[in-house]
Design an enzyme around this catalytic site. Structure first.
Site, PDB file in Angstrom:
ATOM      1  N   ASP A   1       0.870  -1.173   0.000  1.00  0.00           N
ATOM      2  CA  ASP A   1       0.000   0.000   0.000  1.00  0.00           C
ATOM      3  C   ASP A   1       0.907   1.222   0.000  1.00  0.00           C
ATOM      4  O   ASP A   1       1.679   1.426   0.941  1.00  0.00           O
ATOM      5  CB  ASP A   1      -0.895   0.023   1.242  1.00  0.00           C
ATOM      6  CG  ASP A   1      -1.946  -1.071   1.216  1.00  0.00           C
ATOM      7  OD1 ASP A   1      -2.351  -1.479   0.117  1.00  0.00           O
ATOM      8  OD2 ASP A   1      -2.362  -1.523   2.296  1.00  0.00           O
TER       9      ASP A   1
ATOM     10  N   ASP B   1     -13.651  -3.503  -1.391  1.00  0.00           N
ATOM     11  CA  ASP B   1     -13.481  -3.188   0.024  1.00  0.00           C
ATOM     12  C   ASP B   1     -14.852  -3.301   0.683  1.00  0.00           C
ATOM     13  O   ASP B   1     -15.685  -2.400   0.577  1.00  0.00           O
ATOM     14  CB  ASP B   1     -12.936  -1.767   0.199  1.00  0.00           C
ATOM     15  CG  ASP B   1     -11.517  -1.620  -0.339  1.00  0.00           C
ATOM     16  OD1 ASP B   1     -10.820  -2.641  -0.456  1.00  0.00           O
ATOM     17  OD2 ASP B   1     -11.106  -0.481  -0.646  1.00  0.00           O
TER      18      ASP B   1
END
Length: 257
Positions: free
Chosen positions: A12, A131
Site C-alpha cells: 500500500d 473493500d
C-alpha cells in the site's frame, strides 16, 4: 493436480512510500516500495500487489515512475491499482511493467469500464478490488470506497456477481472489518462470497498468524494477500509456504527452499 496456492504481499503506497495502518488510518511508514518488492521477489512471493491508496481519494494518477522502478525489481506477476479510470490508464500501466491492474472506485462509478478493459486486454489482466464491510444491506455486506471511509451504496455480493458478468478476471476481497487488525482473515465473509464468485478469489485483510492463512483456504480462497505481517517481519513468505505445504496444500516449490 490442483493449482498452487498464491501468496501475495501487498504494497500500500502513498507519496512514494509503503504504509500500513488499521482500517487505512494511523498509517505507519513500512519502507521503500522498490526495496520491499525486491525482497519479496527474492523470498519467493508468487505475485505482488502494488496499490497507490492515495490515488483515488486524492484524485491523482498512479505514479508511473514508481511502477517502472518496482517492475524492474520483480520477476513475478505484478498487479497495480490506484487512480485507474480508463482503458488508457491501463495501457500506460501495462507498458510500465504491470502484468495486471486492479480497479475499484472507477468501476463503481462506471461499471462499463470493466467490459471496456476486459474486451481490450482480456479478463486475465483485470482484478476488481472490493473493500467490503458488514452492513444492513441484503447480503449483510456493503461496498466501500476511499479506503473504507465512504459507503458506495452497493450490496457487496450483488456487485461481485455483476462485475464477474461484465468480465472481471479475479476478485480481491478486502474485509474492512478485519483490515490491519491481525486477528485473522474474515472467514465468514469469504464463505459467503465464495458460492457466488465464479472467478479466482483473493482473500485480504486481517492476517496475523500462520493458522490464519490455512483458515482462509478452508473457506475457498484461491490466493492470500497480506501486508503488515510481512512488512514488519512477523514471519516470512517461506514460513507461510512451509506451514501450508506441511498441511497438504499445493504451494510453489521454489519458495520452500
Amino acid at each position: 493436480m490442483s493449482l498452487s496456492i498464491r501468496i501475495i504481499p501487498c504494497l500500500d503506497v502513498t507519496d512514494g512510500r509503503v504504509v500500513k495502518g488499521v482500517n487505512f488510518v494511523n498509517l505507519v511508514d513500512a519502507g521503500d516500495p522498490t526495496e520491499l518488492a525486491k525482497t519479496y521477489n527474492n523470498e519467493g512471493a508468487d505475485e505482488l500487489t502494488f496499490l497507490d491508496i492515495s490515488a483515488s481519494s486524492g484524485g491523482r494518477d498512479t505514479t508511473i515512475e514508481v511502477v517502472k522502478r518496482t517492475a524492474e525489481q520483480v520477476f513475478i506477476p505484478l498487479t497495480v491499482g490506484g487512480g485507474i479510470r480508463s482503458v488508457e490508464d491501463v495501457d500506460k500501466l501495462l507498458r510500465a511493467g504491470a502484468d495486471k491492474v486492479s480497479i475499484n472506485t472507477a468501476a463503481i462509478k462506471r461499471p462499463e469500464l470493466i467490459s471496456e478493459i476486459a474486451n481490450r486486454f482480456g479478463s486475465q489482466v483485470l482484478v476488481l478490488s472490493v473493500d467490503a464491510r458488514r452492513s444492513a444491506s441484503a447480503s449483510g455486506y456493503e461496498v466501500t470506497t476511499h479506503g473504507g471511509r465512504e459507503s458506495a451504496g452497493l450490496d457487496a455480493l450483488e456487485w461481485i456477481k455483476k462485475s464477474c458478468d461484465l468480465g472481471v478476471g479475479e476478485i480481491l476481497l478486502n474485509s474492512m472489518d478485519a483490515d490491519g487488525t491481525r486477528k485473522g482473515f474474515d472467514v465468514q465473509m469469504l464463505s459467503d462470497v465464495r458460492p457466488i464468485c465464479p472467478v479466482p478469489l483473493i482473500a485480504s485483510g486481517g492476517a496475523g498468524k500462520l493458522e490464519d492463512f490455512a483458515a482462509a483456504l478452508e473457506t475457498g480462497a484461491d490466493a492470500l494477500l497480506a501486508a503488515s505481517v510481512f512488512h514488519f517481519g512477523e514471519f516470512r513468505i517461506s514460513d507461510v509456504k512451509k506451514y501450508l505445504s506441511e498441511r497438504g496444500y499445493n504451494v510453489r516449490e521454489s519458495a520452500l527452499s
